[in-house]
Design a protein around this motif. Structure first.
Motif, PDB file in Angstrom:
ATOM      1  N   GLY A 298       0.755  -1.319  -0.004  1.00  0.00           N
ATOM      2  CA  GLY A 298      -0.087  -0.121   0.014  1.00  0.00           C
ATOM      3  C   GLY A 298       0.960   1.274   0.001  1.00  0.00           C
ATOM      4  N   GLY A 299       0.360   2.513   0.128  1.00  0.00           N
ATOM      5  CA  GLY A 299       0.946   3.674   0.153  1.00  0.00           C
ATOM      6  C   GLY A 299       1.417   3.843  -1.272  1.00  0.00           C
ATOM      7  N   ILE A 300       2.826   4.478  -1.179  1.00  0.00           N
ATOM      8  CA  ILE A 300       3.448   4.724  -2.526  1.00  0.00           C
ATOM      9  C   ILE A 300       4.859   4.211  -2.415  1.00  0.00           C
ATOM     10  N   PRO A 301       5.200   2.850  -2.826  1.00  0.00           N
ATOM     11  CA  PRO A 301       6.488   2.452  -2.729  1.00  0.00           C
ATOM     12  C   PRO A 301       7.304   3.056  -4.266  1.00  0.00           C
ATOM     13  N   VAL A 302       8.464   3.107  -3.922  1.00  0.00           N
ATOM     14  CA  VAL A 302       9.756   3.401  -4.684  1.00  0.00           C
ATOM     15  C   VAL A 302       9.919   2.287  -5.723  1.00  0.00           C
ATOM     16  N   ILE A 303       9.698   2.481  -6.914  1.00  0.00           N
ATOM     17  CA  ILE A 303      10.168   1.249  -7.681  1.00  0.00           C
ATOM     18  C   ILE A 303      11.653   1.352  -8.488  1.00  0.00           C
TER      19      ILE A 303
ATOM     20  N   LYS B 143       9.595  -6.481 -16.764  1.00  0.00           N
ATOM     21  CA  LYS B 143       9.324  -5.554 -17.909  1.00  0.00           C
ATOM     22  C   LYS B 143      10.600  -4.348 -17.881  1.00  0.00           C
ATOM     23  N   GLY B 144      11.552  -4.605 -16.760  1.00  0.00           N
ATOM     24  CA  GLY B 144      12.479  -3.671 -16.900  1.00  0.00           C
ATOM     25  C   GLY B 144      13.860  -4.473 -17.270  1.00  0.00           C
ATOM     26  N   PRO B 145      15.045  -3.518 -17.443  1.00  0.00           N
ATOM     27  CA  PRO B 145      16.109  -4.087 -18.112  1.00  0.00           C
ATOM     28  C   PRO B 145      17.077  -4.950 -17.799  1.00  0.00           C
ATOM     29  N   ASP B 146      16.594  -5.452 -16.378  1.00  0.00           N
ATOM     30  CA  ASP B 146      17.375  -6.549 -15.648  1.00  0.00           C
ATOM     31  C   ASP B 146      16.641  -7.580 -15.075  1.00  0.00           C
ATOM     32  N   ARG B 147      16.083  -8.602 -15.638  1.00  0.00           N
ATOM     33  CA  ARG B 147      15.297  -9.453 -15.113  1.00  0.00           C
ATOM     34  C   ARG B 147      15.979 -10.141 -13.832  1.00  0.00           C
ATOM     35  N   SER B 148      17.277 -10.345 -13.787  1.00  0.00           N
ATOM     36  CA  SER B 148      17.904 -11.017 -12.710  1.00  0.00           C
ATOM     37  C   SER B 148      17.498 -10.240 -11.345  1.00  0.00           C
ATOM     38  N   LEU B 149      17.185  -9.098 -11.512  1.00  0.00           N
ATOM     39  CA  LEU B 149      17.071  -8.208 -10.110  1.00  0.00           C
ATOM     40  C   LEU B 149      15.663  -8.798  -9.394  1.00  0.00           C
ATOM     41  N   PRO B 150      15.658  -8.394  -8.191  1.00  0.00           N
ATOM     42  CA  PRO B 150      14.263  -8.804  -7.540  1.00  0.00           C
ATOM     43  C   PRO B 150      13.196  -8.268  -8.286  1.00  0.00           C
ATOM     44  N   ARG B 151      11.738  -8.675  -7.914  1.00  0.00           N
ATOM     45  CA  ARG B 151      10.683  -8.226  -8.241  1.00  0.00           C
ATOM     46  C   ARG B 151      10.661  -6.806  -7.838  1.00  0.00           C
ATOM     47  N   HIS B 152      10.489  -5.720  -8.852  1.00  0.00           N
ATOM     48  CA  HIS B 152      10.262  -4.221  -8.522  1.00  0.00           C
ATOM     49  C   HIS B 152      11.420  -3.653  -8.069  1.00  0.00           C
ATOM     50  N   GLY B 153      12.907  -4.290  -8.171  1.00  0.00           N
ATOM     51  CA  GLY B 153      13.979  -3.834  -7.805  1.00  0.00           C
ATOM     52  C   GLY B 153      14.143  -4.123  -6.310  1.00  0.00           C
ATOM     53  N   PHE B 154      15.012  -3.138  -5.762  1.00  0.00           N
ATOM     54  CA  PHE B 154      15.363  -3.174  -4.253  1.00  0.00           C
ATOM     55  C   PHE B 154      15.663  -2.115  -3.509  1.00  0.00           C
ATOM     56  N   VAL B 155      15.149  -0.812  -3.837  1.00  0.00           N
ATOM     57  CA  VAL B 155      15.097   0.205  -2.753  1.00  0.00           C
ATOM     58  C   VAL B 155      13.799   0.569  -2.350  1.00  0.00           C
ATOM     59  N   ARG B 156      12.796  -0.298  -2.342  1.00  0.00           N
ATOM     60  CA  ARG B 156      11.731  -0.010  -1.595  1.00  0.00           C
ATOM     61  C   ARG B 156      11.704  -0.982  -0.256  1.00  0.00           C
ATOM     62  N   ASN B 157      12.748  -1.568  -0.201  1.00  0.00           N
ATOM     63  CA  ASN B 157      12.711  -2.071   1.373  1.00  0.00           C
ATOM     64  C   ASN B 157      14.386  -2.023   1.887  1.00  0.00           C
ATOM     65  N   ARG B 158      14.730  -0.813   1.495  1.00  0.00           N
ATOM     66  CA  ARG B 158      16.304  -0.214   2.051  1.00  0.00           C
ATOM     67  C   ARG B 158      15.901   0.768   3.051  1.00  0.00           C
ATOM     68  N   ALA B 159      16.805   0.914   4.029  1.00  0.00           N
ATOM     69  CA  ALA B 159      16.678   2.246   4.737  1.00  0.00           C
ATOM     70  C   ALA B 159      17.267   3.556   4.172  1.00  0.00           C
ATOM     71  N   TRP B 160      16.474   4.395   3.778  1.00  0.00           N
ATOM     72  CA  TRP B 160      17.020   5.577   3.409  1.00  0.00           C
ATOM     73  C   TRP B 160      17.422   6.578   4.235  1.00  0.00           C
ATOM     74  N   GLN B 161      17.758   7.787   4.099  1.00  0.00           N
ATOM     75  CA  GLN B 161      18.226   8.506   4.998  1.00  0.00           C
ATOM     76  C   GLN B 161      17.519  10.054   4.884  1.00  0.00           C
ATOM     77  N   LEU B 162      17.084  10.850   5.918  1.00  0.00           N
ATOM     78  CA  LEU B 162      16.524  12.003   5.779  1.00  0.00           C
ATOM     79  C   LEU B 162      17.350  13.161   5.341  1.00  0.00           C
ATOM     80  N   GLU B 163      17.445  13.677   4.252  1.00  0.00           N
ATOM     81  CA  GLU B 163      18.311  14.755   3.718  1.00  0.00           C
ATOM     82  C   GLU B 163      18.136  16.272   4.234  1.00  0.00           C
ATOM     83  N   SER B 164      16.733  16.306   4.368  1.00  0.00           N
ATOM     84  CA  SER B 164      15.994  17.723   4.765  1.00  0.00           C
ATOM     85  C   SER B 164      14.653  17.709   5.053  1.00  0.00           C
ATOM     86  N   GLN B 165      14.133  18.266   5.704  1.00  0.00           N
ATOM     87  CA  GLN B 165      12.712  18.460   6.225  1.00  0.00           C
ATOM     88  C   GLN B 165      12.437  20.132   6.288  1.00  0.00           C
ATOM     89  N   ARG B 166      11.448  20.713   5.624  1.00  0.00           N
ATOM     90  CA  ARG B 166      11.250  22.003   5.576  1.00  0.00           C
ATOM     91  C   ARG B 166       9.505  22.330   5.751  1.00  0.00           C
TER      92      ARG B 166
END
Length: 285
Positions: free
Chosen positions: A63-68, A75-98
């Motif tokens: 749900g919500g809005i995952p980043v793919i 249908k992407g360029p590298d079928r060896s990668l996990p489904r929908h890539g790998f950034v939607r389940n990684r820990a991001w960092q907060l750069e700024s909040q305003r």
């Protein structure tokens, strides 16, 4: 503009609450830079988030809005990668909040690491900027090739829109656009001025960057820039019942309308960058 950083707990995940002076708000997790809530000023929740979503480390949240990125399904360029890539389940960092006089925003960052390079041997930098103001939610995905190799990618903002009843929903703006039907494994041209839904649906529409979802008097305008494809998806009753992170009737209360770049992946040379945007605007007729 003033800058503040406040983290909240959302099912065990650190979350950022973004709120503009007029009351518009969004909630974004560091986990996947995942937007899990959007409430326009004076409005109600516009995103569907499964009550059975799994917030465990390494899991994708339903749900919500995952980043793919950098792959969309097969249908992407590298079928060896996990489904929908790998950034939607990684820990991001907060750069700024305003917060400004008329809006509020937060920018989250993710770059390559030993873990990502084990999956995809490239250097990259991503930023997702989430902005709220009045009736609007704006998302901007920035991609930079920080490595030494040329690489292609697909990307999507996998937006789950909340609906009261799926059969009351109409989606306008698809007529005349070619599409791939993933259920029928076929291609065709859309000839309906408005689409209705009654169950499983899975299509990728080409160059469909201005859409309107209606449900009774509710309106959600969906505009995208540099994300030319629109993915329209609903699992339907059978597939929904088989999903451990969705209630059996969840399919009746959501419709994914995703801004994406799938059919023509983007290629970046070292040092090159790319930006894609999606804007959602809520109104009542």
């Amino acid at each position: 503009m003033t800058e503040t950083t406040t983290f909240h707990d959302h099912h065990g995940q650190p979350a950022i609450q973004i709120q503009s002076p007029d009351g518009a708000q969004a909630t974004v997790l560091l986990h996947g830079a995942h937007v899990v809530s959007w409430v326009p000023a004076g409005g109600t929740e516009q995103l569907y988030l499964s009550p059975q979503a799994d917030y465990s480390a390494g899991k994708a949240i339903r749900g919500g809005i995952p980043v793919i990125f950098p792959q969309f399904e097969q249908k992407g360029p590298d079928r060896s990668l996990p489904r929908h890539g790998f950034v939607r389940n990684r820990a991001w960092q907060l750069e700024s909040q305003r917060q400004g006089t008329g809006h509020a925003q937060a920018t989250l960052q993710l770059s390559d690491s030993d873990e990502t390079r084990a999956l995809w041997p490239h250097g990259f930098e991503l930023e997702l900027t989430v902005s709220v103001s009045g009736a609007q939610l704006e998302l901007e995905l920035y991609v930079r090739n920080s490595g030494s190799t040329v690489w292609p990618f697909s990307a999507a903002l996998h937006t789950y829109l909340a609906v009261s009843e799926l059969n009351r929903v109409r989606l306008h703006g698809l007529e005349g656009h070619s599409y791939i039907d993933n259920l029928l494994n076929s291609e065709a041209l859309e000839d309906h001025p408005e689409k209705s839904f009654s169950g499983e649906f899975d299509r990728i529409y080409e160059k469909a960057s201005s859409l309107l979802l209606t449900e009774g008097k509710r309106r959600v305008q969906i505009q995208s820039d540099n994300l030319p494809d629109a993915v329209v998806w609903n699992p339907g009753p059978d597939k929904c019942a088989a999903l451990s992170d969705m209630p059996a009737d969840g399919w009746q209360h959501m419709l994914c309308v995703e801004a994406a770049r799938i059919l023509q992946p983007k290629t970046l040379s070292p040092g090159e960058e790319w930006t894609g945007r999606q804007c959602l605007t809520f109104s009542v007729a």
